[in-house]
Design a protein around this motif. Sequence first.
Motif, PDB file in Angstrom:
ATOM      1  N   SER A   1      42.815 113.442 101.028  1.00 20.51           N
ATOM      2  CA  SER A   1      44.200 113.158 101.396  1.00 20.51           C
ATOM      3  C   SER A   1      44.845 112.298 100.327  1.00 20.51           C
ATOM      4  O   SER A   1      44.168 111.475  99.695  1.00 20.51           O
TER       5      SER A   1
ATOM      6  N   THR B   1      41.710 118.687 104.546  1.00 15.81           N
ATOM      7  CA  THR B   1      42.800 117.984 103.874  1.00 15.81           C
ATOM      8  C   THR B   1      43.896 117.667 104.886  1.00 15.81           C
ATOM      9  O   THR B   1      44.132 118.427 105.819  1.00 15.81           O
TER      10      THR B   1
ATOM     11  N   GLU C   1      47.837 115.164 105.323  1.00 16.59           N
ATOM     12  CA  GLU C   1      48.863 114.377 104.654  1.00 16.59           C
ATOM     13  C   GLU C   1      48.704 112.889 104.900  1.00 16.59           C
ATOM     14  O   GLU C   1      48.967 112.064 104.041  1.00 16.59           O
TER      15      GLU C   1
END
Length: 301
Positions: A8, A113, A115
């Motif tokens: 991230s 992954t 944000e």
Amino acid sequence: MANVTFSSPVMSKDVTVYAVAGDRGTLLAVAKAHKIPIPFDCQDGECGSCLVEVQHLSRNKYAIALTEKEKELLKQLGKITKAEVTDAEVNDMPPHYRLACQYFVRNEEILVTFEGDQTLPPQGPHITHAASRYTGGIKIGSVDEFLGYAVKVEEDAAVHYEQLAAAMDDCGNERAAALFRQLGGFSRLHLAEAKSRAGSIDVTKHVPPDYVWPDHTTPERASVWAADPSLSRLDALKAALQGERRGYEFYCAAAATTNTPEVAAMAKEFVKEEAEHVKILEAWVTREEWDMKHSPVGGSA
């Protein structure tokens, strides 16, 4: 065992954890147990705050059970298509996006992954406490002097990386050569920025001699062993990371030890940029180590 790598922009480096498949339940539970900052709120598949993208790295892909809550919310978020729903239900093919609170860890290798919570400040690079104790008697008293140091640091780094690239070309190590050329390009960009900020200032008057630096060399020069003809790409990355960390630590120390507010402010800007270089290299090292570990031939130079 489940091999889960989390990545991230709010993390200083990728983190790989090993969890017993199904032992700790959901992917969110695994993340929380290892202090991975996946955002979450309801933890019941209704808010969408724990949205993640999952890439399956192992050949085996296990049957996917999407709950009705997860399917509905992913549709609302525009993160799943009708075809993907059909593939999940009929062909056991996993969709790209999942809700971490609904995803149960299985015996497979995945890259997760996300944000992250954009209201939180990003983590700094993985650096030792040496950043606040960089030695060598360097205490910068003016902006002109600081820019002289910055130009010297970045120019030395660029030239050194370019020399290493040439050395790797000569011995046929194309992968390491390409890496060093790319890093040299980064340093050239940083050098151009330092010169641009200097403007009409003659920074050559403020470039420090070699003897003022620890080990008589500027901090971003990679280790001398980086010129070894047998250097692997991973070794090259680690050598470059060591140099970038020293550069980061130098700028941190410049900001912390100066008595000039203008120097401190400018040094902190360079700290942010060096932190990005460190984070990039840390991610590359993590990825290369993972690739070498899981490559059928054990990785390549």
